[in-house]
Design a protein around this motif. Sequence first.
Motif, PDB file in Angstrom:
ATOM      1  N   TYR A   1      10.032   3.469  13.093  1.00  0.00           N
ATOM      2  CA  TYR A   1      10.299   3.599  11.660  1.00  0.00           C
ATOM      3  C   TYR A   1      10.614   2.277  10.982  1.00  0.00           C
ATOM      4  CZ  TYR A   1      10.616   8.511  12.932  1.00  0.00           C
ATOM      5  OH  TYR A   1      10.339   9.762  13.404  1.00  0.00           O
ATOM      6  N   ASP A   2      10.502   1.177  11.711  1.00  0.00           N
ATOM      7  CA  ASP A   2      10.839  -0.115  11.121  1.00  0.00           C
ATOM      8  C   ASP A   2       9.872  -0.501  10.019  1.00  0.00           C
ATOM      9  OD1 ASP A   2      12.389  -2.508  10.929  1.00  0.00           O
ATOM     10  OD2 ASP A   2      10.825  -3.578  12.035  1.00  0.00           O
ATOM     11  N   TYR A   3       8.686   0.079  10.019  1.00  0.00           N
ATOM     12  CA  TYR A   3       7.727  -0.276   8.966  1.00  0.00           C
ATOM     13  C   TYR A   3       8.238   0.125   7.576  1.00  0.00           C
ATOM     14  CZ  TYR A   3       5.363   4.097   7.442  1.00  0.00           C
ATOM     15  OH  TYR A   3       5.042   5.285   6.871  1.00  0.00           O
ATOM     16  N   PHE A   4       9.165   1.077   7.503  1.00  0.00           N
ATOM     17  CA  PHE A   4       9.760   1.444   6.222  1.00  0.00           C
ATOM     18  C   PHE A   4      10.543   0.285   5.606  1.00  0.00           C
ATOM     19  CE2 PHE A   4       9.215   5.735   7.976  1.00  0.00           C
ATOM     20  CZ  PHE A   4       8.747   6.423   6.863  1.00  0.00           C
ATOM     21  N   ASN A   5      10.955  -0.674   6.417  1.00  0.00           N
ATOM     22  CA  ASN A   5      11.743  -1.802   5.935  1.00  0.00           C
ATOM     23  C   ASN A   5      10.893  -2.940   5.380  1.00  0.00           C
ATOM     24  OD1 ASN A   5      14.337  -0.731   6.663  1.00  0.00           O
ATOM     25  ND2 ASN A   5      13.825  -1.161   8.805  1.00  0.00           N
ATOM     26  N   LYS A   6       9.575  -2.824   5.489  1.00  0.00           N
ATOM     27  CA  LYS A   6       8.685  -3.914   5.107  1.00  0.00           C
ATOM     28  C   LYS A   6       8.008  -3.609   3.764  1.00  0.00           C
ATOM     29  CE  LYS A   6       9.850  -5.576   9.049  1.00  0.00           C
ATOM     30  NZ  LYS A   6      10.944  -6.580   9.095  1.00  0.00           N
ATOM     31  N   ALA A   7       7.956  -4.597   2.901  1.00  0.00           N
ATOM     32  CA  ALA A   7       7.424  -4.402   1.556  1.00  0.00           C
ATOM     33  C   ALA A   7       5.956  -3.998   1.567  1.00  0.00           C
ATOM     34  CB  ALA A   7       7.611  -5.684   0.747  1.00  0.00           C
ATOM     35  N   ALA A   8       5.193  -4.513   2.516  1.00  0.00           N
ATOM     36  CA  ALA A   8       3.752  -4.257   2.544  1.00  0.00           C
ATOM     37  C   ALA A   8       3.407  -2.826   2.940  1.00  0.00           C
ATOM     38  CB  ALA A   8       3.066  -5.231   3.489  1.00  0.00           C
ATOM     39  N   SER A   9       4.344  -2.088   3.508  1.00  0.00           N
ATOM     40  CA  SER A   9       4.046  -0.743   4.004  1.00  0.00           C
ATOM     41  C   SER A   9       3.827   0.257   2.875  1.00  0.00           C
ATOM     42  CB  SER A   9       5.179  -0.241   4.898  1.00  0.00           C
ATOM     43  OG  SER A   9       6.320   0.110   4.116  1.00  0.00           O
ATOM     44  N   GLY A  10       4.402  -0.017   1.707  1.00  0.00           N
ATOM     45  CA  GLY A  10       4.327   0.932   0.601  1.00  0.00           C
ATOM     46  C   GLY A  10       5.307   2.086   0.729  1.00  0.00           C
ATOM     47  N   ALA A  11       5.981   2.183   1.865  1.00  0.00           N
ATOM     48  CA  ALA A  11       6.915   3.284   2.118  1.00  0.00           C
ATOM     49  C   ALA A  11       8.340   2.734   2.108  1.00  0.00           C
ATOM     50  CB  ALA A  11       6.608   3.954   3.453  1.00  0.00           C
ATOM     51  N   SER A  12       8.837   2.407   0.940  1.00  0.00           N
ATOM     52  CA  SER A  12      10.148   1.784   0.801  1.00  0.00           C
ATOM     53  C   SER A  12      11.210   2.794   0.407  1.00  0.00           C
ATOM     54  CB  SER A  12      10.069   0.681  -0.263  1.00  0.00           C
ATOM     55  OG  SER A  12       9.891   1.262  -1.545  1.00  0.00           O
ATOM     56  N   PHE A  13      12.436   2.323   0.304  1.00  0.00           N
ATOM     57  CA  PHE A  13      13.542   3.143  -0.178  1.00  0.00           C
ATOM     58  C   PHE A  13      13.233   3.726  -1.555  1.00  0.00           C
ATOM     59  CE2 PHE A  13      17.625   2.958  -2.659  1.00  0.00           C
ATOM     60  CZ  PHE A  13      18.270   4.026  -2.055  1.00  0.00           C
ATOM     61  N   LEU A  14      12.628   2.930  -2.430  1.00  0.00           N
ATOM     62  CA  LEU A  14      12.314   3.408  -3.775  1.00  0.00           C
ATOM     63  C   LEU A  14      11.162   4.399  -3.770  1.00  0.00           C
ATOM     64  CD1 LEU A  14      12.635   0.184  -5.984  1.00  0.00           C
ATOM     65  CD2 LEU A  14      14.258   2.073  -5.779  1.00  0.00           C
ATOM     66  N   THR A  15      10.076   4.095  -3.042  1.00  0.00           N
ATOM     67  CA  THR A  15       8.890   4.948  -3.102  1.00  0.00           C
ATOM     68  C   THR A  15       9.037   6.222  -2.282  1.00  0.00           C
ATOM     69  OG1 THR A  15       7.799   3.822  -1.240  1.00  0.00           O
ATOM     70  CG2 THR A  15       7.398   2.947  -3.459  1.00  0.00           C
ATOM     71  N   THR A  16      10.023   6.282  -1.401  1.00  0.00           N
ATOM     72  CA  THR A  16      10.239   7.506  -0.620  1.00  0.00           C
ATOM     73  C   THR A  16      11.504   8.211  -1.106  1.00  0.00           C
ATOM     74  OG1 THR A  16      11.368   6.242   1.145  1.00  0.00           O
ATOM     75  CG2 THR A  16       9.005   6.614   1.389  1.00  0.00           C
ATOM     76  N   THR A  17      12.662   7.758  -0.675  1.00  0.00           N
ATOM     77  CA  THR A  17      13.920   8.451  -0.986  1.00  0.00           C
ATOM     78  C   THR A  17      14.152   8.602  -2.490  1.00  0.00           C
ATOM     79  OG1 THR A  17      14.926   7.671   1.065  1.00  0.00           O
ATOM     80  CG2 THR A  17      16.409   8.394  -0.690  1.00  0.00           C
ATOM     81  N   VAL A  18      14.097   7.496  -3.227  1.00  0.00           N
ATOM     82  CA  VAL A  18      14.383   7.541  -4.661  1.00  0.00           C
ATOM     83  C   VAL A  18      13.332   8.368  -5.398  1.00  0.00           C
ATOM     84  CG1 VAL A  18      14.565   6.144  -6.758  1.00  0.00           C
ATOM     85  CG2 VAL A  18      15.686   5.391  -4.644  1.00  0.00           C
ATOM     86  N   ALA A  19      12.072   8.233  -5.011  1.00  0.00           N
ATOM     87  CA  ALA A  19      11.013   9.001  -5.669  1.00  0.00           C
ATOM     88  C   ALA A  19      11.247  10.499  -5.535  1.00  0.00           C
ATOM     89  CB  ALA A  19       9.651   8.625  -5.088  1.00  0.00           C
ATOM     90  N   HIS A  20      11.696  10.949  -4.362  1.00  0.00           N
ATOM     91  CA  HIS A  20      11.991  12.372  -4.174  1.00  0.00           C
ATOM     92  C   HIS A  20      13.147  12.822  -5.071  1.00  0.00           C
ATOM     93  CE1 HIS A  20       9.271  13.568  -0.987  1.00  0.00           C
ATOM     94  NE2 HIS A  20       9.549  12.472  -0.316  1.00  0.00           N
ATOM     95  N   VAL A  21      14.187  12.013  -5.153  1.00  0.00           N
ATOM     96  CA  VAL A  21      15.338  12.364  -5.999  1.00  0.00           C
ATOM     97  C   VAL A  21      14.919  12.461  -7.461  1.00  0.00           C
ATOM     98  CG1 VAL A  21      17.579  11.572  -6.843  1.00  0.00           C
ATOM     99  CG2 VAL A  21      17.033  11.380  -4.408  1.00  0.00           C
ATOM    100  N   LEU A  22      14.218  11.452  -7.948  1.00  0.00           N
ATOM    101  CA  LEU A  22      13.821  11.441  -9.358  1.00  0.00           C
ATOM    102  C   LEU A  22      12.827  12.548  -9.667  1.00  0.00           C
ATOM    103  CD1 LEU A  22      13.524   7.626 -10.155  1.00  0.00           C
ATOM    104  CD2 LEU A  22      15.488   9.153 -10.416  1.00  0.00           C
ATOM    105  N   ASP A  23      12.031  12.954  -8.682  1.00  0.00           N
ATOM    106  CA  ASP A  23      11.083  14.028  -8.935  1.00  0.00           C
ATOM    107  C   ASP A  23      11.800  15.359  -9.158  1.00  0.00           C
ATOM    108  OD1 ASP A  23       8.178  14.568  -9.116  1.00  0.00           O
ATOM    109  OD2 ASP A  23       8.637  16.022  -7.545  1.00  0.00           O
ATOM    110  N   VAL A  24      12.887  15.596  -8.439  1.00  0.00           N
ATOM    111  CA  VAL A  24      13.675  16.804  -8.680  1.00  0.00           C
ATOM    112  C   VAL A  24      14.328  16.730 -10.062  1.00  0.00           C
ATOM    113  CG1 VAL A  24      15.673  18.151  -7.928  1.00  0.00           C
ATOM    114  CG2 VAL A  24      14.041  17.290  -6.242  1.00  0.00           C
ATOM    115  N   VAL A  25      14.829  15.561 -10.429  1.00  0.00           N
ATOM    116  CA  VAL A  25      15.402  15.379 -11.767  1.00  0.00           C
ATOM    117  C   VAL A  25      14.364  15.722 -12.836  1.00  0.00           C
ATOM    118  CG1 VAL A  25      16.295  13.681 -13.409  1.00  0.00           C
ATOM    119  CG2 VAL A  25      17.084  13.652 -11.037  1.00  0.00           C
ATOM    120  N   GLU A  26      13.144  15.210 -12.669  1.00  0.00           N
ATOM    121  CA  GLU A  26      12.094  15.469 -13.647  1.00  0.00           C
ATOM    122  C   GLU A  26      11.672  16.933 -13.664  1.00  0.00           C
ATOM    123  OE1 GLU A  26       9.580  11.694 -14.742  1.00  0.00           O
ATOM    124  OE2 GLU A  26       9.056  12.393 -12.731  1.00  0.00           O
ATOM    125  N   ALA A  27      11.671  17.572 -12.506  1.00  0.00           N
ATOM    126  CA  ALA A  27      11.308  18.986 -12.456  1.00  0.00           C
ATOM    127  C   ALA A  27      12.249  19.809 -13.327  1.00  0.00           C
ATOM    128  CB  ALA A  27      11.357  19.487 -11.012  1.00  0.00           C
TER     129      ALA A  27
END
Length: 377
Positions: free
Chosen positions: A170-196
């Motif tokens: 899971y270390d690839y989540f820590n790398k900017a090039a992976s596209g799977a960052s804290f913002l694009t995964t965890t935060v995106a899920h939280v904000l999507d529920v807010v928007e729903a």
Amino acid sequence: MTNTPLRIGIIGADIRASWAGASHIPAIEAQPGLKLAAVATRKEESAKAAANAFGAERWYANPYDLICDDSIDIVTVAVKVPAHRDLVLAALKAGKAVYCEAPLGATLVETEEMAAATGSLHTAIGLQGRLNPSVRRAIEIIASGKLGTLLSADVKATTFGYGPTTLSNYDYFNKAASGASFLTTTVAHVLDVVEAVLGPITEVDARTKLIWPTVSVVDTGETSHREIADHLDLIAETSQGASVSVQVLAGIESDPQFVMEVRGSKGTLMLRGHHLAGVQVGDLTLSASVPFALPDIPVATGNGLTADEFWAGAAINVGEVYASLARDLRIGTYHTPGFAHALHSSQLIAAVERAAVTGQRQLVPNALCLKRAAAVR
């Protein structure tokens, strides 16, 4: 389409990876109208093992062979984000319905490309938290006007990930090039529920921090360096006029929580979750100061063959995505959040990133257009 089961092929259903086995497999098994027809990995040995473990009729060591299988109705892409683009575009070119894990693309440009390629095909994006039965009931309560004029919402969310330790897989989540960052995964899920619940976010002001720049890889003893933020504080405005404050904490391995409290002029409601992985995993509960009907029972609740106790309930929200996509395919509607929705999510996260970098409030592109489109659909 007929009432015969929709045949699903999963790319990335490896028995050594917990997510597909814990969420997608039991979500499919729980619904008589769906059938796991095939699995694909990059190796013959793992593909055979997955087909045997999950009861799939066929296995493929080449994911593109699964995509070309004429008997497959829905292609599920459940692999690492950098591999999404080529697989998704191939599946769309083959005329398949596609369910892809979020984020859709490793970059905003990739997401735009895939969203543009959808045409009239049915798609689903793995922002499954918004389809949780409690979230759907919260939407109904607000739409009914029982809370009166919406005033504010306060959101606190945690995840066990992006803390001071990780596993090598899971270390690839820590790398900017992976596209799977804290913002694009965890935060995106939280904000999507807010928007729903509160409608598309139209403006954001955000601050991010990198709390753990050095990460211990526990299974190898090595040290990794995190290249992305692991903390967020955000203030937002939604299309329904509510002001929202959001804090997302990473590296929380005890007492996890998702709490969203919405206050209106006539009452309040609250959504709660307690899964270590975040709001998108496991069930949510709803309470309110006004009367409401109990949320529907989820279509799926069980764990998959590779799931341990950590992933308990992982199939609940994924099952709702499959149920929605199946209804759309059978009756020709497009209610399931798909790749256009994934594009909005990516644009929202890009706005959050700009706000964090510039220190200035940012408008979210197309948010109001998205609201209008949903209203007339």
